[in-house]
Design a protein around this motif. Structure first.
Motif, PDB file in Angstrom:
ATOM      1  N   GLY A  63       0.794  -1.217   0.000  1.00 19.38           N
ATOM      2  CA  GLY A  63       0.000   0.000   0.000  1.00 19.38           C
ATOM      3  C   GLY A  63       0.825   1.265   0.000  1.00 19.38           C
ATOM      4  N   HIS A  64       2.122   1.142   0.272  1.00 22.01           N
ATOM      5  CA  HIS A  64       2.987   2.327   0.343  1.00 22.01           C
ATOM      6  C   HIS A  64       4.147   2.304  -0.650  1.00 22.01           C
ATOM      7  CE1 HIS A  64       1.091   3.939   3.982  1.00 22.01           C
ATOM      8  NE2 HIS A  64       1.071   2.716   4.455  1.00 22.01           N
ATOM      9  N   SER A  65       4.452   1.145  -1.211  1.00 18.32           N
ATOM     10  CA  SER A  65       5.628   1.023  -2.074  1.00 18.32           C
ATOM     11  C   SER A  65       5.471   1.830  -3.357  1.00 18.32           C
ATOM     12  CB  SER A  65       5.863  -0.446  -2.428  1.00 18.32           C
ATOM     13  OG  SER A  65       6.951  -0.573  -3.336  1.00 18.32           O
ATOM     14  N   PRO A  66       6.534   2.524  -3.800  1.00 23.13           N
ATOM     15  CA  PRO A  66       6.476   3.254  -5.065  1.00 23.13           C
ATOM     16  C   PRO A  66       6.585   2.350  -6.290  1.00 23.13           C
ATOM     17  CG  PRO A  66       8.652   3.464  -4.091  1.00 23.13           C
ATOM     18  CD  PRO A  66       7.810   2.739  -3.082  1.00 23.13           C
ATOM     19  N   VAL A  67       6.903   1.077  -6.069  1.00 21.32           N
ATOM     20  CA  VAL A  67       6.979   0.093  -7.165  1.00 21.32           C
ATOM     21  C   VAL A  67       6.152  -1.120  -6.776  1.00 21.32           C
ATOM     22  CG1 VAL A  67       9.248   0.868  -7.979  1.00 21.32           C
ATOM     23  CG2 VAL A  67       9.100  -0.913  -6.224  1.00 21.32           C
ATOM     24  N   ALA A  71       1.071  -9.030  -3.234  1.00 23.52           N
ATOM     25  CA  ALA A  71      -0.088  -8.947  -2.352  1.00 23.52           C
ATOM     26  C   ALA A  71      -0.438 -10.355  -1.885  1.00 23.52           C
ATOM     27  CB  ALA A  71      -1.278  -8.327  -3.081  1.00 23.52           C
ATOM     28  N   PRO A  72      -0.820 -10.535  -0.631  1.00 25.62           N
ATOM     29  CA  PRO A  72      -1.195 -11.877  -0.162  1.00 25.62           C
ATOM     30  C   PRO A  72      -2.493 -12.336  -0.802  1.00 25.62           C
ATOM     31  CG  PRO A  72      -1.659 -10.222   1.529  1.00 25.62           C
ATOM     32  CD  PRO A  72      -0.928  -9.507   0.432  1.00 25.62           C
ATOM     33  N   LEU A  73      -2.534 -13.603  -1.222  1.00 29.38           N
ATOM     34  CA  LEU A  73      -3.721 -14.179  -1.842  1.00 29.38           C
ATOM     35  C   LEU A  73      -4.362 -15.259  -0.985  1.00 29.38           C
ATOM     36  CD1 LEU A  73      -2.446 -14.526  -5.529  1.00 29.38           C
ATOM     37  CD2 LEU A  73      -3.812 -12.670  -4.539  1.00 29.38           C
ATOM     38  N   ARG A 120      10.400   5.181   4.945  1.00 29.77           N
ATOM     39  CA  ARG A 120      10.677   5.899   6.186  1.00 29.77           C
ATOM     40  C   ARG A 120       9.541   6.833   6.583  1.00 29.77           C
ATOM     41  NH1 ARG A 120      17.034   7.853   6.208  1.00 29.77           N
ATOM     42  NH2 ARG A 120      17.955   5.775   6.495  1.00 29.77           N
ATOM     43  N   HIS A 121       8.751   7.267   5.609  1.00 30.48           N
ATOM     44  CA  HIS A 121       7.675   8.203   5.894  1.00 30.48           C
ATOM     45  C   HIS A 121       6.350   7.512   6.236  1.00 30.48           C
ATOM     46  CE1 HIS A 121      10.424  11.182   4.074  1.00 30.48           C
ATOM     47  NE2 HIS A 121       9.763  12.034   4.841  1.00 30.48           N
ATOM     48  N   VAL A 122       6.342   6.175   6.230  1.00 33.70           N
ATOM     49  CA  VAL A 122       5.140   5.449   6.633  1.00 33.70           C
ATOM     50  C   VAL A 122       4.998   5.528   8.151  1.00 33.70           C
ATOM     51  CG1 VAL A 122       3.986   3.207   6.669  1.00 33.70           C
ATOM     52  CG2 VAL A 122       5.315   3.903   4.661  1.00 33.70           C
ATOM     53  N   ASP A 123       3.806   5.793   8.625  1.00 33.79           N
ATOM     54  CA  ASP A 123       3.532   5.911  10.053  1.00 33.79           C
ATOM     55  C   ASP A 123       3.782   4.573  10.757  1.00 33.79           C
ATOM     56  OD1 ASP A 123       2.597   6.499  12.578  1.00 33.79           O
ATOM     57  OD2 ASP A 123       0.590   7.100  11.932  1.00 33.79           O
ATOM     58  N   VAL A 199       9.667  -5.090  -5.522  1.00 35.93           N
ATOM     59  CA  VAL A 199      10.322  -5.476  -4.269  1.00 35.93           C
ATOM     60  C   VAL A 199       9.654  -6.743  -3.752  1.00 35.93           C
ATOM     61  CG1 VAL A 199      10.986  -4.763  -1.944  1.00 35.93           C
ATOM     62  CG2 VAL A 199      10.759  -3.039  -3.747  1.00 35.93           C
ATOM     63  N   LEU A 200      10.468  -7.743  -3.394  1.00 33.26           N
ATOM     64  CA  LEU A 200       9.957  -9.024  -2.916  1.00 33.26           C
ATOM     65  C   LEU A 200      10.220  -9.200  -1.415  1.00 33.26           C
ATOM     66  CD1 LEU A 200      11.270 -11.288  -5.827  1.00 33.26           C
ATOM     67  CD2 LEU A 200       9.047 -10.130  -5.654  1.00 33.26           C
ATOM     68  N   ASP A 201       9.697 -10.300  -0.884  1.00 37.67           N
ATOM     69  CA  ASP A 201       9.949 -10.702   0.503  1.00 37.67           C
ATOM     70  C   ASP A 201       9.644  -9.559   1.475  1.00 37.67           C
ATOM     71  OD1 ASP A 201      10.577 -12.529   2.419  1.00 37.67           O
ATOM     72  OD2 ASP A 201      12.742 -12.318   2.249  1.00 37.67           O
ATOM     73  N   THR A 202       8.440  -9.030   1.365  1.00 31.61           N
ATOM     74  CA  THR A 202       8.059  -7.846   2.133  1.00 31.61           C
ATOM     75  C   THR A 202       7.362  -8.182   3.446  1.00 31.61           C
ATOM     76  OG1 THR A 202       5.978  -7.672   0.905  1.00 31.61           O
ATOM     77  CG2 THR A 202       7.862  -6.477   0.032  1.00 31.61           C
ATOM     78  N   GLY A 203       7.337  -9.451   3.821  1.00 32.26           N
ATOM     79  CA  GLY A 203       6.645  -9.853   5.034  1.00 32.26           C
ATOM     80  C   GLY A 203       7.312  -9.421   6.313  1.00 32.26           C
ATOM     81  N   GLY A 204       8.529  -8.871   6.230  1.00 28.51           N
ATOM     82  CA  GLY A 204       9.218  -8.356   7.412  1.00 28.51           C
ATOM     83  C   GLY A 204       9.081  -6.856   7.574  1.00 28.51           C
ATOM     84  N   PHE A 205       8.232  -6.226   6.768  1.00 31.33           N
ATOM     85  CA  PHE A 205       8.045  -4.781   6.840  1.00 31.33           C
ATOM     86  C   PHE A 205       7.621  -4.379   8.255  1.00 31.33           C
ATOM     87  CE2 PHE A 205       5.220  -1.003   5.656  1.00 31.33           C
ATOM     88  CZ  PHE A 205       6.298  -0.131   5.475  1.00 31.33           C
TER      89      PHE A 205
END
Length: 282
Positions: A63-67, A71-73, A120-123, A199-205
């Protein structure tokens, strides 16, 4: 398992993917999905809890990535063919980055800086570092690093590397926690026409030391391109060196650990350590 649990994909071809991943076996499902099966033993309920947490983080990142980002299915159940829960996510097109293919690309460096800046600007929504893995207190990793130095004897210049860690690991915290990807290695970045495409492997965000995502500077770029990233993000000396410390900590664990089982990851460790040792700013 796909036919039984996700019948909408029953007629899609399933193709195993060769790659450098160390935590999941990944299968492409048709044109628009990917299935990920954990490679490490775990208790099924704990595994399911982890996958649910990762799915929430993935959705937040996307929801925030510029690229583009997956998404989880859905989350699959264990069965007679596989003992753990597994996950299904959207497929992102692109070529996997390497430590060298865009090392001198100013455009790609600006893309990475832009990604880090956006994250960095994500709350943080009041969240702080969870206390596990990279991204918190650097000296917490001293024991692991001592193991890495011992295991790297005969493979690397260990006395020099010990000296580097003794300096970098004592850097004070520079800034409050912010949202980070947490693992910006080449294998988690997709490129197209020389630009960042996904960008992959984003589950650690999640929230961590702002310097954590700076590992990408040493994993991917030459000195001039690292300078672009530092300038774009207005990194002070301590923050920049903490980024180097996290890259160093990660790279030291790659060379010896994956020397036989995953040569590509071991090569990434060597490449990153070389850049760190050659970096005059450190």
């Amino acid at each position: 398992m796909l036919r039984e649990q996700f019948p909408q994909y029953r007629d899609e071809p399933v193709v195993p993917l060769a790659g450098t991943g160390t935590t999941n076996a990944i299968f492409r499902v048709g044109r628009h999905a990917a299935a990920r099966f954990p490679l490490r033993a775990a208790e099924p309920n704990e595994c399911k809890t982890t996958l649910r947490h990762e799915a929430r983080a993935m959705a937040e990142f996307a929801g925030h990535s510029p690229v583009a980002a997956p998404a989880p299915l859905g989350i699959g159940a264990p069965g007679p063919h596989f003992p753990l829960p597994w996950s299904l996510q959207s497929w992102i097109e692109g070529s996997v980055a390497t430590p060298d293919n865009l090392a001198a690309s100013s455009a790609f460096a600006n893309d990475i800086a832009g990604l880090i800046m956006r994250l960095r600007h994500v709350d943080t929504q009041g969240r702080g570092f969870a206390g596990q893995g990279r991204g918190g207190h650097l000296p917490d990793h001293d024991t692991w690093m001592a193991i890495c130095f011992d295991k790297s004897e005969g493979l690397l210049d260990v006395p020099r590397l010990r000296d580097v860690w003794s300096r970098l690991s004592r850097l004070p915290a520079a800034c409050p926690d912010c949202m980070t990807h947490g693992d910006l290695i080449p294998a988690n970045l997709l490129v197209r026409d020389g630009r960042l495409a996904g960008v992959l492997d984003t589950g650690g965000f999640g929230p961590a030391d702002p310097a954590l995502d700076l590992v990408a500077a040493w994993h991917l770029f030459d000195a001039d391109r690292r300078g672009i990233i530092r300038a774009r993000l207005a990194c002070g000396e301590i923050e920049w060196k903490r980024g180097a410390a996290w890259a160093f900590q990660q790279a030291m664990g790659l060379v010896w650990y994956y020397r036989i089982s995953n040569p590509a990851m071991a090569a990434l460790g060597r490449s990153t350590l070389t850049r760190l040792l050659d970096d005059a700013s450190l």
